[in-house]
Structure formats: C-alpha cells, structure tokens
Motif scaffolding. Sequence first.
Motif, PDB file in Angstrom:
ATOM      1  N   ASP A  81       0.831  -1.210   0.000  1.00 45.89           N
ATOM      2  CA  ASP A  81       0.000   0.000   0.000  1.00 45.89           C
ATOM      3  C   ASP A  81       0.868   1.264   0.000  1.00 45.89           C
ATOM      4  N   LYS A  82       1.907   1.260   0.809  1.00 46.38           N
ATOM      5  CA  LYS A  82       2.794   2.430   0.880  1.00 46.38           C
ATOM      6  C   LYS A  82       3.578   2.593  -0.427  1.00 46.38           C
ATOM      7  N   MET A  83       4.027   1.473  -1.000  1.00 51.65           N
ATOM      8  CA  MET A  83       4.753   1.548  -2.262  1.00 51.65           C
ATOM      9  C   MET A  83       3.851   2.110  -3.356  1.00 51.65           C
ATOM     10  N   LYS A  84       2.578   1.717  -3.373  1.00 49.68           N
ATOM     11  CA  LYS A  84       1.631   2.242  -4.358  1.00 49.68           C
ATOM     12  C   LYS A  84       1.396   3.728  -4.140  1.00 49.68           C
ATOM     13  N   GLU A  85       1.324   4.131  -2.876  1.00 45.50           N
ATOM     14  CA  GLU A  85       1.140   5.554  -2.555  1.00 45.50           C
ATOM     15  C   GLU A  85       2.293   6.376  -3.134  1.00 45.50           C
ATOM     16  N   ILE A  86       3.504   5.877  -3.025  1.00 38.97           N
ATOM     17  CA  ILE A  86       4.674   6.575  -3.567  1.00 38.97           C
ATOM     18  C   ILE A  86       4.613   6.588  -5.097  1.00 38.97           C
ATOM     19  N   ALA A  87       4.282   5.445  -5.679  1.00 38.50           N
ATOM     20  CA  ALA A  87       4.186   5.357  -7.137  1.00 38.50           C
ATOM     21  C   ALA A  87       3.115   6.311  -7.668  1.00 38.50           C
ATOM     22  N   ASP A  88       1.987   6.383  -6.976  1.00 34.45           N
ATOM     23  CA  ASP A  88       0.916   7.297  -7.388  1.00 34.45           C
ATOM     24  C   ASP A  88       1.367   8.752  -7.322  1.00 34.45           C
ATOM     25  N   PHE A  89       2.144   9.076  -6.289  1.00 37.96           N
ATOM     26  CA  PHE A  89       2.658  10.438  -6.159  1.00 37.96           C
ATOM     27  C   PHE A  89       3.616  10.764  -7.303  1.00 37.96           C
ATOM     28  N   LEU A  90       4.448   9.801  -7.686  1.00 37.59           N
ATOM     29  CA  LEU A  90       5.467  10.035  -8.707  1.00 37.59           C
ATOM     30  C   LEU A  90       4.926   9.991 -10.133  1.00 37.59           C
ATOM     31  N   GLU A  91       3.773   9.392 -10.333  1.00 35.73           N
ATOM     32  CA  GLU A  91       3.230   9.197 -11.684  1.00 35.73           C
ATOM     33  C   GLU A  91       3.128  10.489 -12.504  1.00 35.73           C
ATOM     34  N   PRO A  92       2.607  11.587 -11.966  1.00 36.00           N
ATOM     35  CA  PRO A  92       2.545  12.813 -12.785  1.00 36.00           C
ATOM     36  C   PRO A  92       3.929  13.292 -13.244  1.00 36.00           C
ATOM     37  N   PHE A  93       4.949  13.083 -12.420  1.00 35.91           N
ATOM     38  CA  PHE A  93       6.306  13.480 -12.800  1.00 35.91           C
ATOM     39  C   PHE A  93       6.820  12.579 -13.918  1.00 35.91           C
ATOM     40  N   ARG A  94       6.524  11.286 -13.825  1.00 34.49           N
ATOM     41  CA  ARG A  94       6.928  10.347 -14.874  1.00 34.49           C
ATOM     42  C   ARG A  94       6.259  10.730 -16.197  1.00 34.49           C
ATOM     43  N   GLN A  95       4.988  11.040 -16.140  1.00 33.33           N
ATOM     44  CA  GLN A  95       4.263  11.440 -17.352  1.00 33.33           C
ATOM     45  C   GLN A  95       4.850  12.719 -17.939  1.00 33.33           C
ATOM     46  N   PHE A  96       5.173  13.673 -17.083  1.00 36.73           N
ATOM     47  CA  PHE A  96       5.767  14.932 -17.531  1.00 36.73           C
ATOM     48  C   PHE A  96       7.062  14.670 -18.297  1.00 36.73           C
ATOM     49  N   TRP A  97       7.963  13.848 -17.699  1.00 34.72           N
ATOM     50  CA  TRP A  97       9.244  13.594 -18.340  1.00 34.72           C
ATOM     51  C   TRP A  97       9.090  12.722 -19.576  1.00 34.72           C
ATOM     52  N   ASP A  98       8.127  11.806 -19.574  1.00 31.72           N
ATOM     53  CA  ASP A  98       7.867  11.028 -20.791  1.00 31.72           C
ATOM     54  C   ASP A  98       7.483  11.951 -21.946  1.00 31.72           C
ATOM     55  N   GLN A  99       6.635  12.931 -21.673  1.00 34.06           N
ATOM     56  CA  GLN A  99       6.223  13.890 -22.708  1.00 34.06           C
ATOM     57  C   GLN A  99       7.430  14.683 -23.208  1.00 34.06           C
ATOM     58  N   LYS A 100       8.272  15.125 -22.290  1.00 41.32           N
ATOM     59  CA  LYS A 100       9.455  15.911 -22.686  1.00 41.32           C
ATOM     60  C   LYS A 100      10.396  15.077 -23.554  1.00 41.32           C
ATOM     61  N   PHE A 101      10.632  13.820 -23.159  1.00 37.91           N
ATOM     62  CA  PHE A 101      11.522  12.965 -23.937  1.00 37.91           C
ATOM     63  C   PHE A 101      10.914  12.603 -25.286  1.00 37.91           C
ATOM     64  N   ASN A 102       9.599  12.433 -25.337  1.00 38.33           N
ATOM     65  CA  ASN A 102       8.941  12.170 -26.621  1.00 38.33           C
ATOM     66  C   ASN A 102       9.102  13.360 -27.565  1.00 38.33           C
ATOM     67  N   LYS A 103       8.955  14.578 -27.031  1.00 38.98           N
ATOM     68  CA  LYS A 103       9.142  15.779 -27.856  1.00 38.98           C
ATOM     69  C   LYS A 103      10.590  15.874 -28.336  1.00 38.98           C
ATOM     70  N   LEU A 104      11.529  15.587 -27.454  1.00 42.66           N
ATOM     71  CA  LEU A 104      12.937  15.616 -27.828  1.00 42.66           C
ATOM     72  C   LEU A 104      13.212  14.593 -28.922  1.00 42.66           C
ATOM     73  N   GLU A 105      12.633  13.411 -28.799  1.00 42.69           N
ATOM     74  CA  GLU A 105      12.811  12.380 -29.820  1.00 42.69           C
ATOM     75  C   GLU A 105      12.267  12.844 -31.168  1.00 42.69           C
ATOM     76  N   GLN A 106      11.124  13.516 -31.166  1.00 43.81           N
ATOM     77  CA  GLN A 106      10.542  14.034 -32.409  1.00 43.81           C
ATOM     78  C   GLN A 106      11.462  15.078 -33.039  1.00 43.81           C
ATOM     79  N   VAL A 107      12.010  15.962 -32.212  1.00 45.35           N
ATOM     80  CA  VAL A 107      12.929  16.993 -32.710  1.00 45.35           C
ATOM     81  C   VAL A 107      14.170  16.341 -33.310  1.00 45.35           C
ATOM     82  N   MET A 108      14.706  15.326 -32.630  1.00 45.16           N
ATOM     83  CA  MET A 108      15.913  14.650 -33.119  1.00 45.16           C
ATOM     84  C   MET A 108      15.637  13.912 -34.432  1.00 45.16           C
ATOM     85  N   LYS A 109      14.463  13.282 -34.540  1.00 47.08           N
ATOM     86  CA  LYS A 109      14.107  12.590 -35.791  1.00 47.08           C
ATOM     87  C   LYS A 109      13.976  13.592 -36.935  1.00 47.08           C
TER      88      LYS A 109
END
Length: 107
Positions: free
Chosen positions: A73-101
């Motif tokens: 339960d505690k591990m899920k609570e931490i993962a849930d807290f971190l999820e928006p940050f993971r999504q944010f960085w995934d979007q940034k890296f996807n944009k960077l990948e598009q620029v590089m392509k």
Amino acid sequence: MNLRRDVFQAIADPTRRTILLLLASQSMTAGVIASNFDSARPTVSKHLQILTECELLKQEQHGREMYYHLNADKMKEIADFLEPFRQFWDQKFNKLEQVMKAYNAKK
C-alpha cells in the motif's frame, strides 16, 4: 515527540533501495537480508528500522523469527505520487525524440 521519517529521504540511500529490491520477491529475516551486504548486521538493522518507520516495510513474526516484507500500500502511494512526474518527463523525452528525428531527416 514522535518524528516521522521522510520516505523519500529513506529511499535516497542505495542500501535501503537494495533492501527494497531484495524484499520485492519474498519476505526475509534480518539475518538473510544482512547476508547480502558487507556491512555489519547492526548497520543493516538500522536501515530496516528506518524503512519500517517510513512504513515501506512491515514486520511479521513467525515463531522466533521476524520477517520483513514490502508494504504494498505504501509503495503504491509513492508510485501514485510520482506518476505525474513520470508522465511529464515522458512527454518531454517524446518531444525531444521528435525533434531529433526531424533534425536527422533533414541531414
């Protein structure tokens, strides 16, 4: 006064992260956990205490042995807290990948 430990400070330590990884697959006693490290058993016990105080680990007594296991339960609570940050960085890296392509396609 009972101070609560900060969970992120607790997982910042590489030894404690390794303990969490060890316990991800099965419960273990402090002795078995300590056998995976070159540190003294009291040092590993202190790490276990910190992880337990942060509620990342739970203790369960079986006879004379105390087993440690992850608190899902505690591990899920931490993962849930971190999820928006993971999504944010995934979007940034996807944009960077598009620029590089696009840049490589122009070459």
